[in-house]
Write a protein that holds these residues in place. Sequence first.
Motif, PDB file in Angstrom:
ATOM      1  N   ALA A  23     -11.932 -27.616  -8.910  1.00  0.00           N
ATOM      2  CA  ALA A  23     -10.812 -26.671  -8.973  1.00  0.00           C
ATOM      3  C   ALA A  23     -10.550 -26.222 -10.409  1.00  0.00           C
ATOM      4  O   ALA A  23     -10.186 -25.060 -10.634  1.00  0.00           O
ATOM      5  N   PHE A  24     -10.723 -27.114 -11.386  1.00  0.00           N
ATOM      6  CA  PHE A  24     -10.544 -26.733 -12.797  1.00  0.00           C
ATOM      7  C   PHE A  24     -11.415 -25.525 -13.142  1.00  0.00           C
ATOM      8  O   PHE A  24     -10.991 -24.625 -13.857  1.00  0.00           O
ATOM      9  N   LYS A  25     -12.620 -25.527 -12.618  1.00  0.00           N
ATOM     10  CA  LYS A  25     -13.550 -24.446 -12.926  1.00  0.00           C
ATOM     11  C   LYS A  25     -13.080 -23.103 -12.370  1.00  0.00           C
ATOM     12  O   LYS A  25     -13.285 -22.070 -12.997  1.00  0.00           O
ATOM     13  N   PHE A  26     -12.418 -23.128 -11.208  1.00  0.00           N
ATOM     14  CA  PHE A  26     -12.042 -21.882 -10.530  1.00  0.00           C
ATOM     15  C   PHE A  26     -10.534 -21.620 -10.518  1.00  0.00           C
ATOM     16  O   PHE A  26     -10.082 -20.710  -9.829  1.00  0.00           O
ATOM     17  N   ASP A  27      -9.766 -22.393 -11.266  1.00  0.00           N
ATOM     18  CA  ASP A  27      -8.304 -22.299 -11.228  1.00  0.00           C
ATOM     19  C   ASP A  27      -7.771 -20.883 -11.444  1.00  0.00           C
ATOM     20  O   ASP A  27      -6.939 -20.407 -10.667  1.00  0.00           O
ATOM     21  N   ASN A  28      -8.214 -20.226 -12.496  1.00  0.00           N
ATOM     22  CA  ASN A  28      -7.680 -18.895 -12.800  1.00  0.00           C
ATOM     23  C   ASN A  28      -7.966 -17.910 -11.670  1.00  0.00           C
ATOM     24  O   ASN A  28      -7.076 -17.170 -11.239  1.00  0.00           O
ATOM     25  N   ARG A  29      -9.190 -17.910 -11.192  1.00  0.00           N
ATOM     26  CA  ARG A  29      -9.564 -16.988 -10.109  1.00  0.00           C
ATOM     27  C   ARG A  29      -8.783 -17.285  -8.826  1.00  0.00           C
ATOM     28  O   ARG A  29      -8.353 -16.369  -8.133  1.00  0.00           O
ATOM     29  N   LEU A  30      -8.636 -18.572  -8.524  1.00  0.00           N
ATOM     30  CA  LEU A  30      -7.910 -18.950  -7.313  1.00  0.00           C
ATOM     31  C   LEU A  30      -6.434 -18.569  -7.403  1.00  0.00           C
ATOM     32  O   LEU A  30      -5.847 -18.122  -6.414  1.00  0.00           O
ATOM     33  N   ALA A  31      -5.835 -18.736  -8.566  1.00  0.00           N
ATOM     34  CA  ALA A  31      -4.426 -18.359  -8.743  1.00  0.00           C
ATOM     35  C   ALA A  31      -4.234 -16.877  -8.462  1.00  0.00           C
ATOM     36  O   ALA A  31      -3.302 -16.474  -7.757  1.00  0.00           O
ATOM     37  N   ILE A  32      -5.130 -16.074  -8.994  1.00  0.00           N
ATOM     38  CA  ILE A  32      -5.056 -14.618  -8.777  1.00  0.00           C
ATOM     39  C   ILE A  32      -5.310 -14.288  -7.309  1.00  0.00           C
ATOM     40  O   ILE A  32      -4.583 -13.492  -6.699  1.00  0.00           O
ATOM     41  N   LEU A  33      -6.338 -14.888  -6.724  1.00  0.00           N
ATOM     42  CA  LEU A  33      -6.695 -14.627  -5.334  1.00  0.00           C
ATOM     43  C   LEU A  33      -5.545 -14.990  -4.386  1.00  0.00           C
ATOM     44  O   LEU A  33      -5.198 -14.212  -3.492  1.00  0.00           O
ATOM     45  N   ILE A  34      -4.956 -16.156  -4.588  1.00  0.00           N
ATOM     46  CA  ILE A  34      -3.858 -16.591  -3.719  1.00  0.00           C
ATOM     47  C   ILE A  34      -2.643 -15.686  -3.882  1.00  0.00           C
ATOM     48  O   ILE A  34      -1.935 -15.402  -2.914  1.00  0.00           O
ATOM     49  N   SER A  35      -2.418 -15.180  -5.085  1.00  0.00           N
ATOM     50  CA  SER A  35      -1.268 -14.285  -5.284  1.00  0.00           C
ATOM     51  C   SER A  35      -1.421 -12.988  -4.496  1.00  0.00           C
ATOM     52  O   SER A  35      -0.428 -12.328  -4.189  1.00  0.00           O
ATOM     53  N   LEU A  36      -2.643 -12.637  -4.129  1.00  0.00           N
ATOM     54  CA  LEU A  36      -2.882 -11.403  -3.375  1.00  0.00           C
ATOM     55  C   LEU A  36      -2.422 -11.485  -1.922  1.00  0.00           C
ATOM     56  O   LEU A  36      -2.241 -10.448  -1.275  1.00  0.00           O
ATOM     57  N   ILE A  37      -2.230 -12.695  -1.398  1.00  0.00           N
ATOM     58  CA  ILE A  37      -1.783 -12.824  -0.001  1.00  0.00           C
ATOM     59  C   ILE A  37      -0.263 -12.848   0.126  1.00  0.00           C
ATOM     60  O   ILE A  37       0.265 -12.937   1.224  1.00  0.00           O
ATOM     61  N   ARG A  38       0.430 -12.761  -0.981  1.00  0.00           N
ATOM     62  CA  ARG A  38       1.893 -12.816  -0.931  1.00  0.00           C
ATOM     63  C   ARG A  38       2.466 -11.656  -0.127  1.00  0.00           C
ATOM     64  O   ARG A  38       1.991 -10.533  -0.211  1.00  0.00           O
ATOM     65  N   ASN A  39       3.492 -11.986   0.652  1.00  0.00           N
ATOM     66  CA  ASN A  39       4.268 -10.975   1.359  1.00  0.00           C
ATOM     67  C   ASN A  39       5.657 -11.558   1.615  1.00  0.00           C
ATOM     68  O   ASN A  39       5.877 -12.760   1.403  1.00  0.00           O
ATOM     69  N   SER A  40       6.573 -10.763   2.069  1.00  0.00           N
ATOM     70  CA  SER A  40       7.963 -11.212   2.184  1.00  0.00           C
ATOM     71  C   SER A  40       8.124 -12.358   3.187  1.00  0.00           C
ATOM     72  O   SER A  40       8.922 -13.268   2.961  1.00  0.00           O
ATOM     73  N   SER A  41       7.376 -12.342   4.269  1.00  0.00           N
ATOM     74  CA  SER A  41       7.484 -13.423   5.260  1.00  0.00           C
ATOM     75  C   SER A  41       6.996 -14.747   4.676  1.00  0.00           C
ATOM     76  O   SER A  41       7.661 -15.781   4.810  1.00  0.00           O
ATOM     77  N   LEU A  42       5.823 -14.703   4.034  1.00  0.00           N
ATOM     78  CA  LEU A  42       5.306 -15.927   3.412  1.00  0.00           C
ATOM     79  C   LEU A  42       6.188 -16.365   2.245  1.00  0.00           C
ATOM     80  O   LEU A  42       6.390 -17.567   2.032  1.00  0.00           O
ATOM     81  N   ASP A  43       6.717 -15.415   1.489  1.00  0.00           N
ATOM     82  CA  ASP A  43       7.635 -15.750   0.399  1.00  0.00           C
ATOM     83  C   ASP A  43       8.819 -16.552   0.929  1.00  0.00           C
ATOM     84  O   ASP A  43       9.178 -17.594   0.370  1.00  0.00           O
ATOM     85  N   SER A  44       9.423 -16.089   2.002  1.00  0.00           N
ATOM     86  CA  SER A  44      10.583 -16.782   2.588  1.00  0.00           C
ATOM     87  C   SER A  44      10.192 -18.162   3.101  1.00  0.00           C
ATOM     88  O   SER A  44      10.898 -19.149   2.868  1.00  0.00           O
ATOM     89  N   PHE A  45       9.054 -18.231   3.802  1.00  0.00           N
ATOM     90  CA  PHE A  45       8.599 -19.511   4.343  1.00  0.00           C
ATOM     91  C   PHE A  45       8.357 -20.528   3.228  1.00  0.00           C
ATOM     92  O   PHE A  45       8.863 -21.653   3.279  1.00  0.00           O
ATOM     93  N   PHE A  46       7.597 -20.128   2.207  1.00  0.00           N
ATOM     94  CA  PHE A  46       7.268 -21.072   1.137  1.00  0.00           C
ATOM     95  C   PHE A  46       8.459 -21.355   0.221  1.00  0.00           C
ATOM     96  O   PHE A  46       8.525 -22.425  -0.377  1.00  0.00           O
ATOM     97  N   MET A  47       9.414 -20.451   0.129  1.00  0.00           N
ATOM     98  CA  MET A  47      10.632 -20.749  -0.627  1.00  0.00           C
ATOM     99  C   MET A  47      11.423 -21.833   0.105  1.00  0.00           C
ATOM    100  O   MET A  47      11.969 -22.740  -0.516  1.00  0.00           O
ATOM    101  N   GLY A  48      11.444 -21.756   1.447  1.00  0.00           N
ATOM    102  CA  GLY A  48      12.085 -22.813   2.229  1.00  0.00           C
ATOM    103  C   GLY A  48      11.392 -24.152   2.031  1.00  0.00           C
ATOM    104  O   GLY A  48      12.048 -25.186   1.885  1.00  0.00           O
ATOM    105  N   ILE A  49      10.061 -24.139   2.012  1.00  0.00           N
ATOM    106  CA  ILE A  49       9.287 -25.365   1.757  1.00  0.00           C
ATOM    107  C   ILE A  49       9.623 -25.902   0.364  1.00  0.00           C
ATOM    108  O   ILE A  49       9.805 -27.109   0.180  1.00  0.00           O
ATOM    109  N   THR A  50       9.726 -25.005  -0.606  1.00  0.00           N
ATOM    110  CA  THR A  50      10.042 -25.417  -1.978  1.00  0.00           C
ATOM    111  C   THR A  50      11.397 -26.112  -2.045  1.00  0.00           C
ATOM    112  O   THR A  50      11.528 -27.178  -2.654  1.00  0.00           O
ATOM    113  N   TYR A  51      12.397 -25.530  -1.419  1.00  0.00           N
ATOM    114  CA  TYR A  51      13.729 -26.141  -1.449  1.00  0.00           C
ATOM    115  C   TYR A  51      13.776 -27.432  -0.634  1.00  0.00           C
ATOM    116  O   TYR A  51      14.444 -28.389  -1.034  1.00  0.00           O
TER     117      TYR A  51
END
Length: 194
Positions: A23-51
């Motif tokens: 993962a160290f080798k691909f961290d930057n690319r993965l961070a960018i790639l995962i940010s591309l799937i963000r949407n309001s529904s997932l934002d709300s779901f994962f914010m609930g998980i965070t809290y």
Amino acid sequence: MKFSDKRRFILINSLVLFLVLLAFKFDNRLAILISLIRNSSLDSFFMGITYASSVLIVFVFLTLIFIKENKRKWILPLWVTLATNIIIGFLLKIVIQRQRPYQLGLVATFETLIKNSHRAWDFSFPSFQAMMIFSAIPFLSKEFPKFKYVWVVFACLVAFSRVYFGVHFLSDVIAGGLIGYMIGYFILRNVEGK
């Protein structure tokens, strides 16, 4: 611990360590790639998980479960596990001082998450929430084997939420999960006298 349990323990931890290094080798690319799937529904779901995964909520919840099921002997070891996670996590963050993905400008994150960061130890490696959540797995495996699977799914969602919001790299959460699990495992074994 039986020989086969030791082999399995070593094998699983070796695999996780390999995944951290990969993962160290691909961290930057993965961070960018995962940010591309963000949407309001997932934002709300994962914010609930965070809290829901805040230290106070998780350890109060776990403490109440152990009290309700009359397994009080595990409460102090669970709290020692939390304290050990805090100390080791703090020391690793201060020593390594890895910037978070959003701090490097790789991805954006929510202002709320930035404000909730601890300024004294606002570093990425390792993920403290992953450490804390995964450290409970050995205790739950021992006393609540069926509930363990629900907790493992929750722990994986917590870990992914950290990457999803750009506050951690994948290697941070994998390493945090491994470190937390190991802390919980060794404290549990110490209490059992094995």
